[in-house]
Design a protein around this motif. Sequence first.
Motif, PDB file in Angstrom:
ATOM      1  N   THR A  83      11.692  -6.569 -12.843  1.00  0.00           N
ATOM      2  CA  THR A  83      12.984  -6.248 -13.415  1.00  0.00           C
ATOM      3  C   THR A  83      13.287  -4.790 -13.164  1.00  0.00           C
ATOM      4  O   THR A  83      12.401  -3.974 -12.967  1.00  0.00           O
ATOM      5  N   SER A  84      14.544  -4.476 -13.213  1.00  0.00           N
ATOM      6  CA  SER A  84      14.963  -3.112 -12.932  1.00  0.00           C
ATOM      7  C   SER A  84      14.800  -2.226 -14.153  1.00  0.00           C
ATOM      8  O   SER A  84      14.936  -2.655 -15.291  1.00  0.00           O
ATOM      9  N   LYS A  85      14.538  -0.933 -13.916  1.00  0.00           N
ATOM     10  CA  LYS A  85      14.476   0.027 -15.012  1.00  0.00           C
ATOM     11  C   LYS A  85      15.838   0.138 -15.679  1.00  0.00           C
ATOM     12  O   LYS A  85      15.940   0.520 -16.834  1.00  0.00           O
ATOM     13  N   GLU A  97       6.881  -1.214 -11.295  1.00  0.00           N
ATOM     14  CA  GLU A  97       7.211   0.174 -11.017  1.00  0.00           C
ATOM     15  C   GLU A  97       7.474   0.394  -9.535  1.00  0.00           C
ATOM     16  O   GLU A  97       8.367   1.160  -9.170  1.00  0.00           O
ATOM     17  N   LYS A  98       6.705  -0.281  -8.672  1.00  0.00           N
ATOM     18  CA  LYS A  98       6.901  -0.117  -7.231  1.00  0.00           C
ATOM     19  C   LYS A  98       8.310  -0.551  -6.831  1.00  0.00           C
ATOM     20  O   LYS A  98       9.002   0.153  -6.101  1.00  0.00           O
ATOM     21  N   ILE A  99       8.708  -1.720  -7.308  1.00  0.00           N
ATOM     22  CA  ILE A  99      10.036  -2.220  -6.977  1.00  0.00           C
ATOM     23  C   ILE A  99      11.114  -1.350  -7.613  1.00  0.00           C
ATOM     24  O   ILE A  99      12.108  -0.999  -6.979  1.00  0.00           O
ATOM     25  N   SER A 100      10.900  -0.960  -8.853  1.00  0.00           N
ATOM     26  CA  SER A 100      11.892  -0.170  -9.568  1.00  0.00           C
ATOM     27  C   SER A 100      12.083   1.207  -8.950  1.00  0.00           C
ATOM     28  O   SER A 100      13.183   1.761  -8.974  1.00  0.00           O
ATOM     29  N   ASP A 101      11.027   1.767  -8.385  1.00  0.00           N
ATOM     30  CA  ASP A 101      11.128   3.077  -7.738  1.00  0.00           C
ATOM     31  C   ASP A 101      12.094   3.040  -6.562  1.00  0.00           C
ATOM     32  O   ASP A 101      12.848   3.983  -6.334  1.00  0.00           O
ATOM     33  N   ILE A 102      12.063   1.944  -5.820  1.00  0.00           N
ATOM     34  CA  ILE A 102      12.987   1.822  -4.694  1.00  0.00           C
ATOM     35  C   ILE A 102      14.420   1.729  -5.212  1.00  0.00           C
ATOM     36  O   ILE A 102      15.326   2.376  -4.699  1.00  0.00           O
ATOM     37  N   LEU A 110       0.830  -1.210   0.000  1.00  0.00           N
ATOM     38  CA  LEU A 110       0.000   0.000   0.000  1.00  0.00           C
ATOM     39  C   LEU A 110       0.866   1.263   0.000  1.00  0.00           C
ATOM     40  O   LEU A 110       0.534   2.243  -0.675  1.00  0.00           O
ATOM     41  N   LEU A 111       1.963   1.222   0.734  1.00  0.00           N
ATOM     42  CA  LEU A 111       2.895   2.356   0.769  1.00  0.00           C
ATOM     43  C   LEU A 111       3.448   2.646  -0.621  1.00  0.00           C
ATOM     44  O   LEU A 111       3.527   3.798  -1.046  1.00  0.00           O
ATOM     45  N   MET A 112       3.804   1.590  -1.348  1.00  0.00           N
ATOM     46  CA  MET A 112       4.382   1.770  -2.679  1.00  0.00           C
ATOM     47  C   MET A 112       3.372   2.347  -3.674  1.00  0.00           C
ATOM     48  O   MET A 112       3.756   2.908  -4.699  1.00  0.00           O
ATOM     49  N   GLN A 113       2.091   2.251  -3.363  1.00  0.00           N
ATOM     50  CA  GLN A 113       1.061   2.772  -4.254  1.00  0.00           C
ATOM     51  C   GLN A 113       0.717   4.230  -3.962  1.00  0.00           C
ATOM     52  O   GLN A 113      -0.049   4.840  -4.686  1.00  0.00           O
ATOM     53  N   GLU A 114       1.295   4.767  -2.879  1.00  0.00           N
ATOM     54  CA  GLU A 114       1.035   6.163  -2.512  1.00  0.00           C
ATOM     55  C   GLU A 114       1.791   7.094  -3.450  1.00  0.00           C
ATOM     56  O   GLU A 114       3.008   7.060  -3.522  1.00  0.00           O
ATOM     57  N   GLU A 147       1.708  10.430  -3.244  1.00  0.00           N
ATOM     58  CA  GLU A 147       2.040  11.708  -2.617  1.00  0.00           C
ATOM     59  C   GLU A 147       3.243  11.620  -1.683  1.00  0.00           C
ATOM     60  O   GLU A 147       3.616  12.613  -1.058  1.00  0.00           O
ATOM     61  N   ILE A 148       3.851  10.461  -1.584  1.00  0.00           N
ATOM     62  CA  ILE A 148       5.039  10.295  -0.748  1.00  0.00           C
ATOM     63  C   ILE A 148       6.256  10.180  -1.660  1.00  0.00           C
ATOM     64  O   ILE A 148       6.254   9.411  -2.615  1.00  0.00           O
ATOM     65  N   ALA A 149       7.286  10.951  -1.357  1.00  0.00           N
ATOM     66  CA  ALA A 149       8.520  10.924  -2.159  1.00  0.00           C
ATOM     67  C   ALA A 149       9.141   9.536  -2.094  1.00  0.00           C
ATOM     68  O   ALA A 149       9.033   8.839  -1.080  1.00  0.00           O
ATOM     69  N   GLU A 150       9.798   9.144  -3.194  1.00  0.00           N
ATOM     70  CA  GLU A 150      10.330   7.784  -3.306  1.00  0.00           C
ATOM     71  C   GLU A 150      11.351   7.471  -2.217  1.00  0.00           C
ATOM     72  O   GLU A 150      11.369   6.360  -1.670  1.00  0.00           O
ATOM     73  N   LEU A 151      12.190   8.436  -1.881  1.00  0.00           N
ATOM     74  CA  LEU A 151      13.185   8.199  -0.839  1.00  0.00           C
ATOM     75  C   LEU A 151      12.504   7.995   0.509  1.00  0.00           C
ATOM     76  O   LEU A 151      12.901   7.125   1.293  1.00  0.00           O
ATOM     77  N   ASP A 152      11.444   8.770   0.777  1.00  0.00           N
ATOM     78  CA  ASP A 152      10.687   8.606   2.024  1.00  0.00           C
ATOM     79  C   ASP A 152      10.012   7.235   2.065  1.00  0.00           C
ATOM     80  O   ASP A 152       9.937   6.601   3.117  1.00  0.00           O
ATOM     81  N   LYS A 153       9.513   6.787   0.918  1.00  0.00           N
ATOM     82  CA  LYS A 153       8.908   5.458   0.852  1.00  0.00           C
ATOM     83  C   LYS A 153       9.919   4.378   1.221  1.00  0.00           C
ATOM     84  O   LYS A 153       9.611   3.441   1.954  1.00  0.00           O
ATOM     85  N   THR A 154      11.129   4.529   0.698  1.00  0.00           N
ATOM     86  CA  THR A 154      12.170   3.546   0.973  1.00  0.00           C
ATOM     87  C   THR A 154      12.480   3.497   2.462  1.00  0.00           C
ATOM     88  O   THR A 154      12.582   2.417   3.055  1.00  0.00           O
ATOM     89  N   MET A 155      12.606   4.678   3.080  1.00  0.00           N
ATOM     90  CA  MET A 155      12.911   4.746   4.506  1.00  0.00           C
ATOM     91  C   MET A 155      11.772   4.137   5.342  1.00  0.00           C
ATOM     92  O   MET A 155      12.002   3.380   6.287  1.00  0.00           O
ATOM     93  N   GLN A 156      10.539   4.462   4.978  1.00  0.00           N
ATOM     94  CA  GLN A 156       9.386   3.918   5.698  1.00  0.00           C
ATOM     95  C   GLN A 156       9.283   2.399   5.521  1.00  0.00           C
ATOM     96  O   GLN A 156       8.913   1.677   6.448  1.00  0.00           O
ATOM     97  N   ALA A 157       9.612   1.937   4.322  1.00  0.00           N
ATOM     98  CA  ALA A 157       9.576   0.498   4.059  1.00  0.00           C
ATOM     99  C   ALA A 157      10.599  -0.239   4.920  1.00  0.00           C
ATOM    100  O   ALA A 157      10.305  -1.296   5.488  1.00  0.00           O
TER     101      ALA A 157
END
Length: 200
Positions: free
Chosen positions: A82-84, A181-186, A33-37, A39-49
Motif C-alpha cells: 500500500t502507498s504511504k 517500504e521499497k514500493i512506497s519509496d518509488i 536487491l536495488l530497492m534494499q540499497e 546508499e542509493i538515492a530514491e530517485l536514482d533507484k527509480t531510474m535504475q529500476a
Amino acid sequence: MNILIDLVPTTVNIDHKQYEINSDFRNAILFELLMQEDEIAELDKTMQALELFYPVCPKNINEAVEKMLWFYIGGKDDKNITSKKSGSVNNINRIYSFDFDDDYIYSAFLDQYGIDLQDIEYLHWWKFKAMFKSLKEDNEIVKIMGYRATDLSKIKDKEQREFYKKMKQIYELPKSRNEVEKISDIEEALLKSGNLSDIL
C-alpha cells in the motif's frame, strides 16, 4: 491475471502502446536487491529500476513505474503493498533474501524442479515466483524461512521456544527495509519529482 489461464506477459500497455518488459527472473531479483540499497538515492533507484525492466523506456514515466510495479508483484492486487499516501503501511517480516539465501534457493530449484538457475537462459519472473512459493518443506530454504517466520511468543513449550530462538538467531537476516517500504519509496520519489519525464 491468472497464471493458469492467461499467458504470462512480456509486454505492458502504456498510452495504448505495447512496451517490452524484461521479464526474466534475474531482472526482478536485481530490482529487489536495488530497492534494499540504502546508499542509493530514491530517485536514482527509480531510474535504475526503469532501465532494468524496459529495453526502451516509455515517455510516460509515471505509468511506466506503475506498470513496472504491477509486473514485479505478479500482476495481482497485493493488499500488503500500500502507498504511504494512504497512511496504511503494514509491517512485513522478511523471511528470505535473494542476496544472503542465494545458495539455498539455487539448490532448492535444482533439487525439486531439476532447474539449474545458472544454466537456464530464461525463466519468466512470474513462473519463478510460483515455483519459489511452492518449494517443499524438505528444502533447506523452506526450513530457514519457517524459522524466521516463527512467532516465539506463541510457543508454549520452553525447550521448543529456545530451539526456535536459536534458529532465528543463526539465520537472522541483516536489517533491511520491507517490501512495502521499497514500493512506497518509488511512489514517494515520483511524488517529490512531480513528473519524472520532465527530468529525463
